[in-house]
Design an enzyme around this catalytic site. Structure first.
Site, PDB file in Angstrom:
ATOM      1  N   LYS A 188       0.843  -1.194   0.000  1.00 36.83           N
ATOM      2  CA  LYS A 188       0.000   0.000   0.000  1.00 36.83           C
ATOM      3  C   LYS A 188       0.881   1.248   0.000  1.00 36.83           C
ATOM      4  O   LYS A 188       1.904   1.298   0.702  1.00 36.83           O
ATOM      5  CB  LYS A 188      -0.893  -0.037   1.246  1.00 36.83           C
ATOM      6  CG  LYS A 188      -1.897   1.072   1.370  1.00 36.83           C
ATOM      7  CD  LYS A 188      -2.753   0.824   2.623  1.00 36.83           C
ATOM      8  CE  LYS A 188      -3.744   1.925   2.881  1.00 36.83           C
ATOM      9  NZ  LYS A 188      -4.572   1.656   4.086  1.00 36.83           N
TER      10      LYS A 188
ATOM     11  N   SER B 174      -9.216   2.626   3.501  1.00 32.44           N
ATOM     12  CA  SER B 174      -8.265   3.243   2.607  1.00 32.44           C
ATOM     13  C   SER B 174      -7.410   2.238   1.832  1.00 32.44           C
ATOM     14  O   SER B 174      -6.624   2.642   0.971  1.00 32.44           O
ATOM     15  CB  SER B 174      -7.336   4.168   3.404  1.00 32.44           C
ATOM     16  OG  SER B 174      -6.591   3.431   4.352  1.00 32.44           O
TER      17      SER B 174
ATOM     18  N   SER C 103      -9.915   0.467   7.710  1.00 33.45           N
ATOM     19  CA  SER C 103      -9.363   0.540   6.351  1.00 33.45           C
ATOM     20  C   SER C 103      -8.935  -0.780   5.744  1.00 33.45           C
ATOM     21  O   SER C 103      -8.594  -0.831   4.560  1.00 33.45           O
ATOM     22  CB  SER C 103      -8.178   1.515   6.321  1.00 33.45           C
ATOM     23  OG  SER C 103      -8.625   2.828   6.502  1.00 33.45           O
TER      24      SER C 103
END
Length: 475
Positions: free
Chosen positions: A77, A152, A176
């Site tokens: 990520k 996210s 997230s």
């Protein structure tokens, strides 16, 4: 090849059925072709990936003992550093300079043998529960390309759900990992506080956020946790792993547990809960009862007064976290309206109020532990609504209203971050809303009871295997 889970792919590599280079070539082809359709990647790293594949082949040829995920693609990520790879953190305010070092969790993924094929898309600094950054296309659930993959860790979830990679690094500060897992039909575990270290270069003052993965099955999640649940010297929170590891928990009989069910939003948040989300929780409750567990309604985790205090504390901690993002002095105007709004709130949080917010979080943790003391697990929907349309939550004209809408969409997820409890979203259900969409359900356990939650998740997966259910038609 792309239909295999991480542990199945690792086994195929170890036996020579497929080579790491073949895996990388196949993965990169799919990433280049399908990645833009689902907004999975902010950048691909083909040279790095092929170099790591060659190293993996050399280890196999040497006949040495190899790590458990050797040759398995696992993107990172774009909130975390990978040495030599540009990092944007989802923000147009950052230049995207190459990172000087690997973050600790990246080091652990390397040690586990994974191959870093690219950086997955994240919203600006990982703040909202959707992934629509200014620096990359929005992350879309492969089940309906008009809907968000969540956030996210939206790019990570899109990459796994689209069959590009079997596993992807993710992180969770308020939901997230679990939010995109629900939107994309995946397994998403937020480990207990202290399980996955932010070290050696990161720090987590409030203890809200933790690293993890999104996967297609529970066994991959457990296998990954065995690799990344390692402390670094100086950690403020340390939760030692079990002696026999997390993967073994997949085959443990969890016994007869007492499981509480709650479908009312934890914070009295305005906004209706969609019937398909309620139905998902109800069906899961019945399945758990069929498996022999004692399932019953549970009390709300907080009193009405505590709900208000918890929301105020989370807002203070979250906004100060936004204020602490590494934004250059002259780049504030390049931030999204939501980030600017949160940073304005953060500037108004005094040192005393911040300290009080941390204390409030600790008191909330005690209250929740007391009110749920008789329950091994708590079952809720993961989200209050099915996957949202792209742009459905974002409100650049009124970021304050957007922040309130985020609470209404995610009324159950962030309590596990405040209290440090393990919490998992499972893709047990589907709903026909024009097209078939995944609807997640969430189990939240006692602090440090990660093995219990993995054991029950694996039991549910055996009882209702989601890999046998219809999947998105991306090829």
């Amino acid at each position: 090849m792309h239909q295999l889970t991480a542990h199945e792919l690792a086994a195929a590599i170890r036996t020579g059925t497929v080579s790491p280079t073949e895996v990388v070539d196949h993965t990169l082809e799919r990433a280049e072709r399908l990645g833009p359709r689902v907004g999975a990647f902010v950048a691909l790293t083909p040279e790095l990936a092929r170099g790591q594949a060659k190293e993996a082949e050399e280890r196999l040829a040497a006949g040495d003992e190899v790590p458990p995920l050797l040759g398995v693609p696992c993107p990172i990520k774009d909130l975390n550093q990978v040495a030599g790879v540009p990092i944007r953190r989802g923000s147009a305010a950052l230049a995207g300079a190459p990172a000087p070092v690997d973050d600790g969790i990246v080091t652990l993924f390397r040690r586990a043998g994974t191959i870093m094929i690219g950086k997955t898309t994240t919203p600006e600094f990982g703040l909202p529960p959707y992934t629509e950054p200014e620096v990359a296309p929005p992350a879309r659930t492969p089940w309906d390309l008009g809907r968000s993959a969540g956030g996210s860790s939206g790019g990570a979830a899109a990459a796994v759900a689209a069959g590009i990679v079997p596993i992807a690094h993710a992180s969770d500060g308020g939901g997230s990992i679990r939010i995109p897992a629900s939107c994309c039909g995946l397994v998403g575990l937020k480990p207990s506080r202290g399980r996955v270290s932010p070290g050696p270069y990161g720090a987590e003052t409030a203890g809200l956020s933790t690293g993890g993965v999104v996967t297609r099955d529970v066994r991959d999640t457990a296998l990954a946790l065995d690799q990344i649940a390692r402390p670094w010297p100086g950690d403020s929170f340390v939760t030692p792993p079990p002696e026999d590891g997390f993967l073994a928990a997949c085959d443990h009989d969890p016994g007869r547990l007492r499981i509480g069910v709650i479908t009312e939003p934890f914070y009295g948040t305005p906004g209706a809960v969609d019937p398909v989300c309620l139905d998902a929780a109800d069906q899961t409750a019945r399945l758990l009862a069929e498996l022999g567990h004692r399932v019953e309604p549970a009390p709300a985790p907080l009193t009405p007064d505590s709900q208000i205090r918890a929301l105020q504390a989370f807002e203070a901690l979250w906004s100060v976290g936004a204020l602490g993002a590494p934004v250059p002095d002259d780049a504030e105007d390049r931030l999204t309206p939501l980030t600017r709004h949160l940073r304005r709130i953060g500037r108004e949080v005094s040192g005393l109020r911040f300290a009080q917010a941390i204390q409030t979080a600790q008191l909330i943790t005690r209250e929740v532990a007391d009110r749920w003391r008789d329950y091994d697990l708590i079952l809720t929907p993961t989200l209050a609504q099915p996957p949202m349309p792209i742009g459905g939550l974002r409100n650049d004209h009124d970021p304050e209203a957007e922040f309130a809408a985020q609470y209404a969409y995610t009324p159950w997820t962030n309590l596990a971050n405040v209290t440090g409890r393990p919490s998992i979203s499972l893709p047990l259900h589907r709903a026909k809303i024009g097209v078939t969409l995944p609807i997640g359900v969430m189990l939240t356990g006692r602090y440090a009871a990660d093995t219990m939650i993995i054991s029950v998740a694996a039991q549910l997966e055996r009882a209702r295997p989601w890999r046998e259910q219809p999947v998105p038609a991306l090829s």
